[in-house]
Scaffold this motif. Structure first.
Motif, PDB file in Angstrom:
ATOM      1  N   ASN A   1      36.280   0.113  -5.359  1.00 21.85           N
ATOM      2  CA  ASN A   1      36.055  -1.161  -4.880  1.00 21.85           C
ATOM      3  C   ASN A   1      36.625  -2.072  -6.145  1.00 21.85           C
ATOM      4  O   ASN A   1      37.029  -1.837  -7.196  1.00 21.85           O
TER       5      ASN A   1
ATOM      6  N   LEU B   1      35.084  -4.180  -8.075  1.00 24.41           N
ATOM      7  CA  LEU B   1      34.494  -4.125  -9.478  1.00 24.41           C
ATOM      8  C   LEU B   1      34.870  -3.088 -10.660  1.00 24.41           C
ATOM      9  O   LEU B   1      35.135  -3.028 -11.594  1.00 24.41           O
ATOM     10  N   TRP B   2      35.155  -1.857  -9.825  1.00 21.01           N
ATOM     11  CA  TRP B   2      35.500  -0.682 -10.621  1.00 21.01           C
ATOM     12  C   TRP B   2      36.922  -0.828 -10.726  1.00 21.01           C
ATOM     13  O   TRP B   2      37.403  -0.460 -11.999  1.00 21.01           O
TER      14      TRP B   2
ATOM     15  N   GLN C   1      38.546  -3.490 -11.478  1.00 18.12           N
ATOM     16  CA  GLN C   1      38.441  -4.575 -12.788  1.00 18.12           C
ATOM     17  C   GLN C   1      37.840  -3.849 -14.242  1.00 18.12           C
ATOM     18  O   GLN C   1      38.592  -4.236 -15.204  1.00 18.12           O
ATOM     19  N   HIS C   2      37.031  -3.116 -13.842  1.00 25.57           N
ATOM     20  CA  HIS C   2      36.594  -2.164 -15.136  1.00 25.57           C
ATOM     21  C   HIS C   2      37.799  -1.515 -15.482  1.00 25.57           C
ATOM     22  O   HIS C   2      38.018  -1.425 -16.792  1.00 25.57           O
TER      23      HIS C   2
END
Length: 257
Positions: free
Chosen positions: A88, A90-91, A93-94
């Protein structure tokens, strides 16, 4: 868990292990040390020399050597970023943040540049080096080694200790970034000064202990060996090592052990 190399302190992992063993004496303890780079990652990205210079790599090696029975693994944030936990935004982006900020290869170049000049500025460092040259100390290498067993230091250790302290005071009093943070916020974490005061070169060690007592921005840290550390505006959590012992007969200034 470390997100910055410079937040590592000597003996940290051993303290963690001791605390866990004391709290959970019957537990089977395994330690995972998560930092921006481990030896394999730094070696692949730059070189073996760069890998060995990293404080987290040195700390993990010293820990595994002194606690050979401990189960431990050194993991890079890059290893974590490669785990396909979930797909996804968010992951992703991390993972991007890890690669560009926490474990960027540019940080490996920066770690090699952590010289005295970088910590304390050009002018104070130049004056400091000149003061050491007057003591016949070789100052051109990244690590400045002072070995008391060499003949040139044996004539008058009291005078040598006084001149060495005056040289260090140049960095303490005039160094760029040195913080005037009260000592009460830092704890002297070296509990064996008496052992160094009983050896042939005790005059030098005693002079360094007295130096740490005189300035609010200085404190002692270490276990078997000690370091005189100085509070620094850019390294608020750990400070900067000013000088450290290598056994009882030698000292090292800003270099690799």
């Amino acid at each position: 868990v470390k997100t910055r190399e410079e937040s590592t302190t000597e003996g940290q992992l051993e303290k963690y292990l001791y605390g866990l063993q004391k709290k959970c004496p019957k537990a089977d303890i395994a330690i995972t040390y998560l930092t921006p780079f481990n030896k394999d990652r730094a070696k692949a990205m730059k070189s073996a020399e760069v890998a060995q210079s990293l404080p987290t790599v040195r700390e993990f090696r010293q820990f595994t050597e002194s606690c050979s029975s401990a189960r431990a693994r050194h993991v890079s944030w890059l290893d974590l970023a490669e785990v396909p936990i979930v797909e996804n935004a968010l992951w992703e982006q991390h993972r991007e943040y890890v690669r560009e900020h926490i474990s960027s290869d540019s940080l490996l170049d920066e770690s090699r540049g952590r010289t005295l000049e970088r910590f304390f500025g050009q002018r104070p460092t130049l004056q400091f080096r000149e003061a050491l040259r007057s003591l016949d100390i070789k100052v051109d290498d990244p690590g400045i080694d002072i070995n008391f067993e060499l003949e040139r230091y044996e004539d008058d250790l009291q005078a040598f200790a006084g001149k060495l302290v005056k040289a260090l005071e140049i960095l303490v009093c005039d160094g760029d970034g040195v913080s005037r943070e009260p000592k009460s916020t830092k704890r002297n974490a070296f509990d064996n000064p008496g052992g160094f005061k009983s050896f042939p070169y005790s005059k030098v060690h005693s002079a360094l202990f007295d130096l740490a007592d005189r300035y609010d921005c200085l404190w002692l840290e270490g276990k078997q060996d000690y370091a005189v550390r100085v509070a620094h505006d850019r390294y608020k959590s750990s400070g900067v090592s000013l000088i450290r012992s290598v056994g009882t007969s030698a000292l090292l200034i800003k270099g690799r052990r």
